[in-house]
Design a protein around this motif. Structure first.
Motif, PDB file in Angstrom:
ATOM      1  N   VAL A   7      29.613 -14.436  16.214  1.00  0.00           N
ATOM      2  CA  VAL A   7      29.420 -13.553  17.363  1.00  0.00           C
ATOM      3  C   VAL A   7      28.016 -12.966  17.295  1.00  0.00           C
ATOM      4  N   LEU A   8      27.345 -12.959  18.441  1.00  0.00           N
ATOM      5  CA  LEU A   8      26.021 -12.368  18.570  1.00  0.00           C
ATOM      6  C   LEU A   8      26.105 -11.203  19.554  1.00  0.00           C
ATOM      7  N   PHE A   9      25.661 -10.031  19.129  1.00  0.00           N
ATOM      8  CA  PHE A   9      25.583  -8.853  19.990  1.00  0.00           C
ATOM      9  C   PHE A   9      24.127  -8.658  20.397  1.00  0.00           C
ATOM     10  N   VAL A  10      23.891  -8.486  21.697  1.00  0.00           N
ATOM     11  CA  VAL A  10      22.529  -8.348  22.205  1.00  0.00           C
ATOM     12  C   VAL A  10      22.417  -7.103  23.081  1.00  0.00           C
ATOM     13  N   CYS A  11      21.441  -6.259  22.778  1.00  0.00           N
ATOM     14  CA  CYS A  11      21.061  -5.166  23.674  1.00  0.00           C
ATOM     15  C   CYS A  11      19.538  -5.134  23.723  1.00  0.00           C
ATOM     16  N   ILE A  12      18.990  -4.187  24.411  1.00  0.00           N
ATOM     17  CA  ILE A  12      17.542  -4.188  24.617  1.00  0.00           C
ATOM     18  C   ILE A  12      16.792  -3.938  23.309  1.00  0.00           C
ATOM     19  N   HIS A  13      17.068  -2.816  22.651  1.00  0.00           N
ATOM     20  CA  HIS A  13      16.279  -2.414  21.494  1.00  0.00           C
ATOM     21  C   HIS A  13      16.885  -2.799  20.144  1.00  0.00           C
ATOM     22  N   ASN A  14      18.126  -3.261  20.134  1.00  0.00           N
ATOM     23  CA  ASN A  14      18.839  -3.596  18.898  1.00  0.00           C
ATOM     24  C   ASN A  14      18.802  -2.415  17.931  1.00  0.00           C
ATOM     25  N   ALA A  15      18.945  -1.222  18.506  1.00  0.00           N
ATOM     26  CA  ALA A  15      18.877  -0.001  17.703  1.00  0.00           C
ATOM     27  C   ALA A  15      20.089   0.885  17.895  1.00  0.00           C
ATOM     28  N   GLY A  16      21.013   0.479  18.769  1.00  0.00           N
ATOM     29  CA  GLY A  16      22.152   1.328  19.069  1.00  0.00           C
ATOM     30  C   GLY A  16      23.431   0.543  19.251  1.00  0.00           C
ATOM     31  N   THR A  82      26.557  -9.337  25.498  1.00  0.00           N
ATOM     32  CA  THR A  82      25.396  -8.580  25.929  1.00  0.00           C
ATOM     33  C   THR A  82      25.813  -7.161  26.287  1.00  0.00           C
ATOM     34  N   MET A  83      24.873  -6.247  26.112  1.00  0.00           N
ATOM     35  CA  MET A  83      25.136  -4.827  26.344  1.00  0.00           C
ATOM     36  C   MET A  83      23.942  -4.221  27.066  1.00  0.00           C
ATOM     37  N   GLY A  84      23.828  -4.508  28.349  1.00  0.00           N
ATOM     38  CA  GLY A  84      22.771  -3.902  29.133  1.00  0.00           C
ATOM     39  C   GLY A  84      21.409  -4.533  28.996  1.00  0.00           C
ATOM     40  N   CYS A  85      21.336  -5.815  28.629  1.00  0.00           N
ATOM     41  CA  CYS A  85      20.012  -6.432  28.474  1.00  0.00           C
ATOM     42  C   CYS A  85      19.644  -7.320  29.643  1.00  0.00           C
ATOM     43  N   GLY A  86      20.452  -7.314  30.691  1.00  0.00           N
ATOM     44  CA  GLY A  86      20.108  -8.082  31.883  1.00  0.00           C
ATOM     45  C   GLY A  86      20.178  -9.577  31.663  1.00  0.00           C
ATOM     46  N   ASP A  87      19.240 -10.289  32.261  1.00  0.00           N
ATOM     47  CA  ASP A  87      19.263 -11.753  32.249  1.00  0.00           C
ATOM     48  C   ASP A  87      18.354 -12.368  31.199  1.00  0.00           C
ATOM     49  N   VAL A  88      17.981 -11.615  30.170  1.00  0.00           N
ATOM     50  CA  VAL A  88      17.038 -12.142  29.186  1.00  0.00           C
ATOM     51  C   VAL A  88      17.689 -13.078  28.173  1.00  0.00           C
ATOM     52  N   CYS A  89      18.988 -13.106  28.104  1.00  0.00           N
ATOM     53  CA  CYS A  89      19.670 -13.929  27.113  1.00  0.00           C
ATOM     54  C   CYS A  89      19.696 -15.386  27.567  1.00  0.00           C
ATOM     55  N   PRO A  90      19.224 -16.314  26.731  1.00  0.00           N
ATOM     56  CA  PRO A  90      19.277 -17.725  27.114  1.00  0.00           C
ATOM     57  C   PRO A  90      20.721 -18.192  27.266  1.00  0.00           C
ATOM     58  N   GLY A  94      28.983 -24.147  26.723  1.00  0.00           N
ATOM     59  CA  GLY A  94      29.886 -24.169  25.583  1.00  0.00           C
ATOM     60  C   GLY A  94      29.974 -22.862  24.824  1.00  0.00           C
ATOM     61  N   LYS A  95      29.172 -21.894  25.216  1.00  0.00           N
ATOM     62  CA  LYS A  95      29.228 -20.565  24.591  1.00  0.00           C
ATOM     63  C   LYS A  95      30.081 -19.659  25.474  1.00  0.00           C
ATOM     64  N   ARG A  96      30.729 -18.711  24.874  1.00  0.00           N
ATOM     65  CA  ARG A  96      31.434 -17.702  25.648  1.00  0.00           C
ATOM     66  C   ARG A  96      30.520 -16.489  25.752  1.00  0.00           C
ATOM     67  N   TYR A  97      30.268 -16.052  26.971  1.00  0.00           N
ATOM     68  CA  TYR A  97      29.411 -14.893  27.223  1.00  0.00           C
ATOM     69  C   TYR A  97      30.258 -13.753  27.763  1.00  0.00           C
ATOM     70  N   LEU A  98      30.078 -12.583  27.191  1.00  0.00           N
ATOM     71  CA  LEU A  98      30.721 -11.361  27.676  1.00  0.00           C
ATOM     72  C   LEU A  98      29.630 -10.327  27.898  1.00  0.00           C
ATOM     73  N   ASP A  99      29.776  -9.529  28.936  1.00  0.00           N
ATOM     74  CA  ASP A  99      28.833  -8.439  29.178  1.00  0.00           C
ATOM     75  C   ASP A  99      29.614  -7.136  29.103  1.00  0.00           C
ATOM     76  N   TRP A 100      29.346  -6.368  28.071  1.00  0.00           N
ATOM     77  CA  TRP A 100      30.012  -5.078  27.889  1.00  0.00           C
ATOM     78  C   TRP A 100      29.136  -3.992  28.501  1.00  0.00           C
ATOM     79  N   GLN A 101      29.632  -3.373  29.552  1.00  0.00           N
ATOM     80  CA  GLN A 101      28.918  -2.268  30.195  1.00  0.00           C
ATOM     81  C   GLN A 101      29.182  -0.998  29.379  1.00  0.00           C
ATOM     82  N   LEU A 102      28.162  -0.563  28.666  1.00  0.00           N
ATOM     83  CA  LEU A 102      28.271   0.614  27.797  1.00  0.00           C
ATOM     84  C   LEU A 102      27.071   1.518  28.033  1.00  0.00           C
ATOM     85  N   ASN A 103      27.275   2.809  27.937  1.00  0.00           N
ATOM     86  CA  ASN A 103      26.155   3.734  28.022  1.00  0.00           C
ATOM     87  C   ASN A 103      25.185   3.474  26.877  1.00  0.00           C
ATOM     88  N   ASP A 104      23.919   3.732  27.134  1.00  0.00           N
ATOM     89  CA  ASP A 104      22.877   3.531  26.138  1.00  0.00           C
ATOM     90  C   ASP A 104      22.741   4.795  25.286  1.00  0.00           C
TER      91      ASP A 104
END
Length: 137
Positions: A7-16, A82-90, A94-104
């Motif tokens: 599993v890969l978690f992606v957000c903008i700053h990878n700090a939260g 993904t967690m609020g990073c928009g469309d930057v994720c390639p 065959g991958k499962r993509y989920l977008d978790w809407q979470l406060n920053d």
């Protein structure tokens, strides 16, 4: 599970958010899941209030460093959250993509971060149940 899911978690700053999610998945799933986190525009360090909130849960993120999102990280992962990073994720078929809407949590105090942390934990517990049942991959 025949193979260990990743599993890969992606957000903008990878700090939260992505750091909290990766911390919980490592803590709750142990060696049953390969965990990665990255950011589309990583900063220098994990948010200190996020570190404090996770220490309250017995999870130590002090040694974690924000990492840049790479195509390879996505390719190596079965599930990309993904967690609020928009469309930057390639995107790779065959991958499962989920977008978790979470406060920053950026710029937030510990009292505002705790509910975000708790929601992430609930989502991670659901994800683990899906992975164990084979639904997620």
């Amino acid at each position: 599970m025949a193979t260990k899911p990743s599993v890969l978690f992606v957000c903008i700053h990878n700090a939260g958010r992505s750091q909290m999610a990766a911390g919980y998945l490592n803590h709750l799933a142990g060696d049953d899941v390969e965990v990665r986190s990255a950011g589309s525009a990583p900063v220098d360090s994990v948010n200190p209030n996020v570190i404090e909130a996770m220490l309250e849960e017995g999870i130590d993120l002090r040694s974690q460093k924000p990492k840049v999102l790479t195509t390879e990280a996505v390719q190596l992962s079965d599930v990309v959250i993904t967690m609020g990073c928009g469309d930057v994720c390639p995107f790779f078929p065959g991958k499962r993509y989920l977008d978790w809407q979470l406060n920053d949590p950026a710029g937030q105090g510990i009292d505002a971060i705790r509910p975000i942390r708790d929601e992430i934990r609930q989502r991670i517990e659901g994800l683990i149940a899906e992975l164990k049942s084979g639904i997620a991959i």
